[in-house]
Every structure is written in structure tokens, then in C-alpha cells.
Write a protein that holds these residues in place. Structure first.
Motif, PDB file in Angstrom:
ATOM      1  N   ASN A   1      26.534 182.739 -37.668  1.00 19.99           N
ATOM      2  CA  ASN A   1      27.879 182.959 -37.149  1.00 19.99           C
ATOM      3  C   ASN A   1      28.915 181.983 -37.067  1.00 19.99           C
ATOM      4  O   ASN A   1      28.389 180.673 -37.270  1.00 19.99           O
ATOM      5  CB  ASN A   1      27.562 183.885 -35.811  1.00 19.99           C
ATOM      6  CG  ASN A   1      27.135 183.164 -34.889  1.00 19.99           C
ATOM      7  OD1 ASN A   1      26.250 182.094 -35.236  1.00 19.99           O
ATOM      8  ND2 ASN A   1      27.048 183.267 -33.703  1.00 19.99           N
ATOM      9  N   PHE A   2      30.007 182.238 -36.670  1.00 15.66           N
ATOM     10  CA  PHE A   2      31.125 181.360 -36.534  1.00 15.66           C
ATOM     11  C   PHE A   2      31.431 180.647 -37.938  1.00 15.66           C
ATOM     12  O   PHE A   2      31.723 179.492 -37.918  1.00 15.66           O
ATOM     13  CB  PHE A   2      30.720 180.202 -35.413  1.00 15.66           C
ATOM     14  CG  PHE A   2      30.563 180.584 -34.041  1.00 15.66           C
ATOM     15  CD1 PHE A   2      31.846 180.732 -33.447  1.00 15.66           C
ATOM     16  CD2 PHE A   2      29.479 180.680 -33.370  1.00 15.66           C
ATOM     17  CE1 PHE A   2      31.862 181.377 -32.021  1.00 15.66           C
ATOM     18  CE2 PHE A   2      29.374 181.347 -32.128  1.00 15.66           C
ATOM     19  CZ  PHE A   2      30.595 181.382 -31.597  1.00 15.66           C
TER      20      PHE A   2
ATOM     21  N   GLN B   1      33.763 177.565 -38.704  1.00 17.79           N
ATOM     22  CA  GLN B   1      34.929 177.903 -38.746  1.00 17.79           C
ATOM     23  C   GLN B   1      35.742 177.933 -37.338  1.00 17.79           C
ATOM     24  O   GLN B   1      36.817 178.161 -37.218  1.00 17.79           O
ATOM     25  CB  GLN B   1      35.296 179.446 -39.177  1.00 17.79           C
ATOM     26  CG  GLN B   1      35.054 179.867 -40.736  1.00 17.79           C
ATOM     27  CD  GLN B   1      36.188 178.869 -41.397  1.00 17.79           C
ATOM     28  OE1 GLN B   1      37.245 178.821 -41.477  1.00 17.79           O
ATOM     29  NE2 GLN B   1      35.502 178.373 -42.633  1.00 17.79           N
TER      30      GLN B   1
ATOM     31  N   LEU C   1      36.296 178.151 -33.192  1.00 16.45           N
ATOM     32  CA  LEU C   1      36.484 179.228 -31.991  1.00 16.45           C
ATOM     33  C   LEU C   1      37.649 179.774 -32.262  1.00 16.45           C
ATOM     34  O   LEU C   1      38.736 179.866 -31.569  1.00 16.45           O
ATOM     35  CB  LEU C   1      36.225 178.732 -30.591  1.00 16.45           C
ATOM     36  CG  LEU C   1      34.905 177.832 -30.259  1.00 16.45           C
ATOM     37  CD1 LEU C   1      35.089 177.231 -29.301  1.00 16.45           C
ATOM     38  CD2 LEU C   1      34.092 179.356 -30.087  1.00 16.45           C
ATOM     39  N   LYS C   2      37.910 180.759 -33.174  1.00 16.65           N
ATOM     40  CA  LYS C   2      38.998 181.653 -33.496  1.00 16.65           C
ATOM     41  C   LYS C   2      39.222 182.572 -32.387  1.00 16.65           C
ATOM     42  O   LYS C   2      40.632 182.739 -32.419  1.00 16.65           O
ATOM     43  CB  LYS C   2      38.872 182.423 -34.722  1.00 16.65           C
ATOM     44  CG  LYS C   2      38.899 181.594 -36.291  1.00 16.65           C
ATOM     45  CD  LYS C   2      38.777 182.520 -37.503  1.00 16.65           C
ATOM     46  CE  LYS C   2      38.458 181.686 -38.690  1.00 16.65           C
ATOM     47  NZ  LYS C   2      38.558 182.201 -40.074  1.00 16.65           N
ATOM     48  N   LYS C   3      38.530 182.967 -31.778  1.00 12.88           N
ATOM     49  CA  LYS C   3      38.833 183.862 -30.741  1.00 12.88           C
ATOM     50  C   LYS C   3      39.464 183.183 -29.253  1.00 12.88           C
ATOM     51  O   LYS C   3      39.900 183.898 -28.510  1.00 12.88           O
ATOM     52  CB  LYS C   3      37.553 185.116 -30.192  1.00 12.88           C
ATOM     53  CG  LYS C   3      37.350 185.911 -31.371  1.00 12.88           C
ATOM     54  CD  LYS C   3      36.094 186.698 -31.050  1.00 12.88           C
ATOM     55  CE  LYS C   3      35.810 187.384 -31.949  1.00 12.88           C
ATOM     56  NZ  LYS C   3      34.661 188.539 -31.789  1.00 12.88           N
ATOM     57  N   GLU C   4      39.018 181.800 -29.223  1.00 13.60           N
ATOM     58  CA  GLU C   4      39.536 180.894 -28.086  1.00 13.60           C
ATOM     59  C   GLU C   4      40.771 180.220 -28.572  1.00 13.60           C
ATOM     60  O   GLU C   4      41.579 179.961 -27.318  1.00 13.60           O
ATOM     61  CB  GLU C   4      38.305 179.872 -27.647  1.00 13.60           C
ATOM     62  CG  GLU C   4      37.112 180.733 -27.408  1.00 13.60           C
ATOM     63  CD  GLU C   4      36.934 181.281 -25.935  1.00 13.60           C
ATOM     64  OE1 GLU C   4      38.002 180.772 -25.153  1.00 13.60           O
ATOM     65  OE2 GLU C   4      35.991 182.070 -25.654  1.00 13.60           O
ATOM     66  N   TYR C   5      41.114 179.894 -29.531  1.00 14.78           N
ATOM     67  CA  TYR C   5      42.463 179.093 -29.800  1.00 14.78           C
ATOM     68  C   TYR C   5      43.143 179.757 -30.772  1.00 14.78           C
ATOM     69  O   TYR C   5      42.677 180.221 -31.855  1.00 14.78           O
ATOM     70  CB  TYR C   5      42.097 177.793 -30.461  1.00 14.78           C
ATOM     71  CG  TYR C   5      40.881 177.039 -29.340  1.00 14.78           C
ATOM     72  CD1 TYR C   5      41.594 176.189 -28.314  1.00 14.78           C
ATOM     73  CD2 TYR C   5      39.732 176.873 -29.341  1.00 14.78           C
ATOM     74  CE1 TYR C   5      40.887 175.622 -27.271  1.00 14.78           C
ATOM     75  CE2 TYR C   5      38.776 176.191 -28.318  1.00 14.78           C
ATOM     76  CZ  TYR C   5      39.611 175.424 -27.337  1.00 14.78           C
ATOM     77  OH  TYR C   5      38.750 174.813 -26.410  1.00 14.78           O
ATOM     78  N   LEU C   6      44.551 179.553 -30.635  1.00 18.32           N
ATOM     79  CA  LEU C   6      45.412 180.168 -31.591  1.00 18.32           C
ATOM     80  C   LEU C   6      45.568 179.251 -32.734  1.00 18.32           C
ATOM     81  O   LEU C   6      45.874 179.608 -33.824  1.00 18.32           O
ATOM     82  CB  LEU C   6      46.691 180.500 -31.003  1.00 18.32           C
ATOM     83  CG  LEU C   6      46.809 181.362 -29.872  1.00 18.32           C
ATOM     84  CD1 LEU C   6      48.212 181.639 -29.163  1.00 18.32           C
ATOM     85  CD2 LEU C   6      46.343 182.681 -30.365  1.00 18.32           C
TER      86      LEU C   6
ATOM     87  N   SER D   1      24.461 181.326 -24.502  1.00 16.90           N
ATOM     88  CA  SER D   1      26.022 181.213 -24.585  1.00 16.90           C
ATOM     89  C   SER D   1      26.731 180.572 -23.645  1.00 16.90           C
ATOM     90  O   SER D   1      27.878 181.109 -23.034  1.00 16.90           O
ATOM     91  CB  SER D   1      26.655 182.820 -24.855  1.00 16.90           C
ATOM     92  OG  SER D   1      27.724 182.855 -25.277  1.00 16.90           O
TER      93      SER D   1
ATOM     94  N   LYS E   1      29.293 178.705 -21.789  1.00 20.99           N
ATOM     95  CA  LYS E   1      30.908 178.225 -22.109  1.00 20.99           C
ATOM     96  C   LYS E   1      31.324 176.985 -21.551  1.00 20.99           C
ATOM     97  O   LYS E   1      32.181 176.910 -20.736  1.00 20.99           O
ATOM     98  CB  LYS E   1      31.839 179.353 -21.864  1.00 20.99           C
ATOM     99  CG  LYS E   1      31.258 180.695 -22.540  1.00 20.99           C
ATOM    100  CD  LYS E   1      32.460 181.863 -22.406  1.00 20.99           C
ATOM    101  CE  LYS E   1      32.091 183.124 -23.046  1.00 20.99           C
ATOM    102  NZ  LYS E   1      32.102 182.745 -24.500  1.00 20.99           N
TER     103      LYS E   1
END
Length: 591
Positions: A106-107, A136, A138-143, A567, A569
Motif C-alpha cells: 500500500n501507499f 507515493q 501521503l496523498k490523503k494527508e497533503y494536497l 498506524s 501518526k
């Protein structure tokens, strides 16, 4: 100075392999069946007992390997930490020397790994070593883009002769990542890229006997990053020795050693203040050791002769020529193999390089004022032992005085212009090296337990407290680090399981809050204004990791890795969140 660098680089081609950067650990892997060397147990290098007439043929059959062990958090977003310590268990045997493995997770994580070698008729071993890891991010954390990749390509030559062993290693590494830790602004889609290219050539020659010339080691490195920073480094170290000199009929043996070293580092930065530094250091380390059985007394000194030059766009070149003296002494009283009391004092001078800083903190800005760190003295005492070849332990405490202790502070915006069209490092998202004098207290403990032939348990803990002259707290350094681990084999060694838990306490850091305010003198009528918090906290963490590998066939295995399974953070540095729970699966082909 450039001629010195060229001369040392040329000398390198005649010698062999040394692990680059300051050697944090140097382990002799002799393929022992019941007493595996485990990290940080009796690692201190002293004048130890010499094994006379060591058979060259036997040594060539059990080649000595020198490895670096550097254990950061396995699930740290800095992808190369996967290679810092692979928690996947490894099979022993010749088949493991040649393998190719591939995995995905994943990721968007992709893992490639290969090591291929061949021993020729003349006992010359040649091989290649390659690693690739990408995510790839942290697409969900950073724009904005937070993907990273790390590539290492190496080639090596090992030769085992009648009098000694020779190793030569060349390696190219490319780390590509982003300054993604933006917490004070929302810049949207910007180019935050940083890339670091580094080429290393390392050499090592070790004589089987410790007569006069014991070993010679050379290292060199050539580094360049995305912002045109350049660093060239070269060093050579020769160890002269005369061991096992009997003193009468007392049963006491005398070992005499002399280390002679030279190191040169030239670093030039191309942005902001354009710092430039040039160091040339010569060192001498004489020592004598009196040994009887497992007890010994070592007395010595070390001398450093440093020539340093620093300059940048806001100051003239500053030259400094200085001689340093450091005490070196250690004793061990072996009441029994289970209880060995030891203590001593040491010190030294460490040249801090841009390459070293990037290994510790890849998010530093590409413009640093480099200074050497001086350990004036460090006293320590401890107890270690081996209980029935089942438990190995080492507990120690120390106290030292240091100058120019290196740590990292967060940077502010480098200008207050009201615009988001700014450089990748100009979002209060980078760090700079800072230095302070002070005292350090430390307590360390390490234990390994071998309850079964196929089970190994280990644990470590380290407490480090700094008392600084100018700063109330040392930034981005945890007070307590700890780890626990286990490796277990079953099903006739077809299945191997591994566990690694890494723990750290809170760290103090500085950080910035940024807001837009009116300013009539600004072209846009607005500017950014920053407020610094000098006592911010970056939380501690518990990072748990599991691994499994099943050998379906002698030439084919499947594996799975689980990193940061809780997990957690957490952040290693302010703004830089690590990946969450990660699962990677793949296949390995051995031949």
C-alpha cells in the motif's frame, strides 16, 4: 586543498572496503553457529587478544564482512530507512549470497532488491548489490506531492590471500524526495523537490596477523544535490600494531597500537548565504594494552591537527589552525565470563559533513555552516557478560563534556513577501544545523537472549540528557530511545518470523505560526509575519513491525512485511508525518 582530495582519492584505488561516514559499528561476521554477534554488544574496539597463526585457508572459507548498522524508525517516511535495518529474517548459507527480490504494498510502495556475486578460481569474489524503494506518499494527508524514492547501485570485489583480505566497493546512491512538511501555509501544487546524488568508493585491507601494519582503510565520497550543493570527502587510516608481547612469566601480554589518519572535506553551497567550508584533519592515536585473560588495561591518547576554513556571502573567510588532545583509557576486570566490569574515558573530534547531516535529517536546507564537534572527555563505566552462551548483556553509564554539539532547529520563512510563489525550502519547512556547548549524561542497556537454537530475542534502551550552555532544550532529540526484537525459525528453517518494536519519547522543537498582515510599504500591501514557539513538542511513538518469509523451494521464497502496524501518526520532525500501517508482499529468487 583540492590536490589533497585528489591524492587521497587516488590512494583509495589501491586499498579496499570501509563503510562510509563515521563507522558506527564494525561487526566481524564469522558465521558462528551458537554465538551470533548481536548489535551493540561488546562493540567497543580495543587492543584485544590476537589469534596467532590464523590459517589463511580457514579465513578465506569464512570471509569477514564489515557492515554498518543504523536503526532509525522502520516506518519513517524517509524511505531509505527500510534499508537501515531490514526486519525480514535472512536465511544463512551460500544460496542467500545470490538473490533477487521484488515486492509491492500500500501507499504505492515498490521494493526491489538484488545481490549477486561470483567467486573465481583465484579466490577473487566479484559482485553487484542493488536496492530500490519508492512510495507515493501521503496523498490523503497533503494536497501537494509527497512521493519519495531511493536507489542504490553498487559493485564490490573481495580477495582472500595468504597474508590478508582485500575489499573494494563502489556505490552510487540517489535519494529523491520532497520538502513536504508544510504546516504553517497552504501552498497548493508547488515543486518541493530535493534530490541527492552520492558516489562512494571505499577500500579496506586487513592483514591476518597484527604485526606492524595491521590494516589500512580508505574512503571517499562525492555528493551533489538538487540545489547545486557539492561536497568532496576523502580519508585514509592506517593502524600499526605489535601484539602478544609476553612480559616475563607474569602471564601478562602487551599490545601496542598506533593509528595514523588523514581526512579532508570540502563543501560548497550555492543558495542563500552560500556557505563554504574546507577541513583537513590529521590524527594520531597511540595506545598500549596490558592483558591477562579477559582482563585488560588500555592507556593511550589521541591527537588531532585541524586546519579549517569557513566563509559565506556575508563574512570574509575565517581560518583556524588548532591542535587537540584527547584522553583514551579503558579497563576491564573479568571476575567471570558472566561478570565483566569495565570503565574508561575517551574523546575525539568529528568532522560534520553535509552527507552526514542528510542521513540524520534529510529535510535540512541546502546551505549549512559546518563545524566539527569536539568531545573533550567522556567518562563511562559498566558491566557486561555472557551467561551460559544464552544471555548476553551490557549496561553502562557515562558523563561527558562537549563543544559544538550538533542538533537541528526549524527555519522560519526566509523572506516575508506575500506570495506562495517561493522556493521549495521557503515555507518554514526546512531545518538548519545549530551548535552549542554543554554536558551530556547517558545510560545504556542492551540484552540478547537465546532460549532456543531457532529463537533470538533482543532489547535496547538508551537515556541521553543534555545540559546546554545557551539553549534550554536540545531540539529534535528524544530523551529516551528503546527497541525490542525477535527472530524465530520453524518448519526446518523453511519459515522465518521477525518482530521489531521501536519506541521514543517526546522531543522538543521550535516552530512557527505564520499570518498575513497589512503593510503599506509592501508592493502587494500585505506581508507574512511569523511568531516562533521555542517550546513546541513532537510526540513520542511506538512503532511495531512484523515480517515473515517462507521458503517454498530452495531457490524460491515468498515474504511479507508489516511496518508501523499500530498506524502511529507520529512525526520525526515537525510537519513530516510518517506513513501509517504498511503491508508489503513479494517474492525472492535465490540461486
Amino acid at each position: 586543498m583540492n590536490k589533497r582530495i585528489q591524492l587521497l582519492s587516488i590512494l583509495l584505488l589501491g586499498v579496499s572496503q570501509i563503510a562510509f561516514s563515521q563507522i558506527k559499528e564494525e561487526k566481524l561476521v564469522l558465521n558462528k553457529k551458537r554465538e551470533p554477534e548481536v548489535k551493540k554488544i561488546e562493540k567497543k574496539k580495543t587492543s584485544v587478544e590476537t589469534i596467532k597463526n590464523y590459517p589463511p585457508e580457514e579465513k578465506s572459507q569464512n570471509p569477514v564482512q564489515y557492515k554498518i548498522t543504523d536503526v532509525p524508525a522502520v516506518s519513517d517516511f524517509k524511505t531509505s530507512t527500510i534499508q537501515g535495518e531490514d526486519v525480514a529474517p535472512k536465511f544463512q548459507g551460500s544460496a542467500q549470497n545470490n538473490y533477487i527480490q521484488f515486492g509491492m504494498g500500500n501507499f504505492g510502495k515498490i521494493l526491489g532488491d538484488a545481490n549477486i556475486s561470483k567467486t573465481l578460481d583465484n579466490k577473487l569474489e566479484v559482485g553487484i548489490d542493488a536496492h530500490f524503494l519508492s512510495t507515493q506518499g501521503l496523498k490523503k494527508e497533503y494536497l501537494w506531492d509527497s512521493k519519495q524514492s531511493s536507489t542504490t547501485l553498487g559493485a564490490f570485489v573481495n580477495s582472500y590471500g595468504d597474508k590478508g583480505k582485500f575489499n573494494l566497493n563502489a556505490e552510487y546512491g540517489l535519494n529523491s524526495y520532497n520538502y513536504y512538511g508544510i504546516y504553517a501555509l497552504e501552498p497548493g501544487d508547488v515543486d518541493l523537490d530535493q534530490r541527492v546524488n552520492q558516489f562512494k568508493v571505499n577500500g579496506y585491507y586487513d592483514f591476518y596477523s597484527n604485526e606492524i601494519l595491521n590494516d589500512v582503510r580508505v574512503k571517499s565520497s562525492f555528493l551533489k544535490d538538487h540545489f547545486d550543493a557539492q561536497e568532496n570527502q576523502a580519508s585514509i587510516l592506517a593502524n600499526l600494531s605489535k601484539h602478544a608481547i609476553e612480559i616475563g612469566k607474569s602471564g601478562i601480554n602487551l599490545n601496542a597500537d598506533l593509528g595514523i589518519g588523514m581526512e579532508t572535506v570540502k563543501t560548497d553551497f550555492a543558495i542563500r548565504e552560500k556557505n563554504s567550508s574546507n577541513f583537513f584533519n590529521t590524527s594520531l592515536s597511540p595506545k598500549v594494552t596490558f592483558r591477562k585473560g579477559d582482563s585488560y588495561l588500555m592507556l593511550g591518547s589521541s591527537f588531532s591537527f585541524l586546519n579549517a576554513k569557513n566563509s559565506n556571502d556575508v563574512m570574509e573567510q575565517v581560518k583556524n589552525n588548532k591542535t587537540y588532545w584527547f584522553p583514551q583509557a579503558e579497563f576491564q576486570f573479568a571476575a567471570a565470563k558472566e561478570f565483566k566490569f569495565y570503565g574508561g574515558v575517551d574523546g575525539g573530534l568529528k568532522l560534520n559533513t553535509y552527507g552526514d547531516l542528510l542521513q540524520q535529517n534529510p529535510f535540512i536546507v541546502s546551505d549549512q555552516m559546518l563545524r566539527p564537534t569536539q568531545t573533550k572527555y567522556h567518562f563511562y563505566a559498566g558491566l557486561r557478560g555472557d551467561i551460559d552462551e544464552t544471555v548476553k548483556y551490557d549496561v553502562s553509564a557515562g558523563y561527558g563534556k562537549m563543544r559544538d554539539i550538533l542538533f537541528y532547529k526549524a527555519n522560519d520563512l526566509f523572506n516575508n513577501d506575500f506570495t506562495l510563489n517561493r522556493s521549495a525550502y521557503n515555507f518554514a519547512n526546512t531545518f538548519s544545523a545549530i551548535y552549542d556547548d554543554g554536558n551530556v549524561s547517558d545510560i545504556k542497556g542492551s540484552i540478547q537472549y537465546f532460549p532456543l537454537e531457532n529463537l533470538v530475542l533482543d532489547g535496547e534502551v538508551q537515556f541521553t540528557k543534555y545540559d546546554l550552555k545557551n539553549y534550554e532544550d536540545i531540539y529534535n532529540v528524544p530523551l529516551l530511545n528503546a527497541s525490542i526484537g525477535a527472530k524465530y525459525t520453524m518448519l526446518e528453517k523453511k519459515l522465518m518470523l521477525g518482530f521489531k518494536g521501536i519506541f521514543a519519547t517526546d522531543r522538543t522543537t521550535n516552530s512557527y505560526a505564520i499570518e498575513a498582515v497589512p503593510d503599506a510599504n509592501a508592493p502587494t500591501g500585505m506581508v507574512y509575519r511569523s511568531t516562533e514557539d521555542k517550546n513546541d513538542k513532537v510526540g513520542g511513538y511506538a512503532d511495531l513491525n512484523l515480517s515473515a518469509e517462507y521458503k517454498i523451494h530452495k531457490n524460491f521464497s515468498i515474504f511479507a512485511l508489516g511496518n508501523n502496524l499500530l498506524s502511529s501518526k507520529y512525526q520525526t520532525y515537525k510537519g513530516y508525518k510518517v506513513l501509517g500501517a504498511q503491508i508489503v508482499g513479494g517474492v525472492k529468487i535465490s540461486f
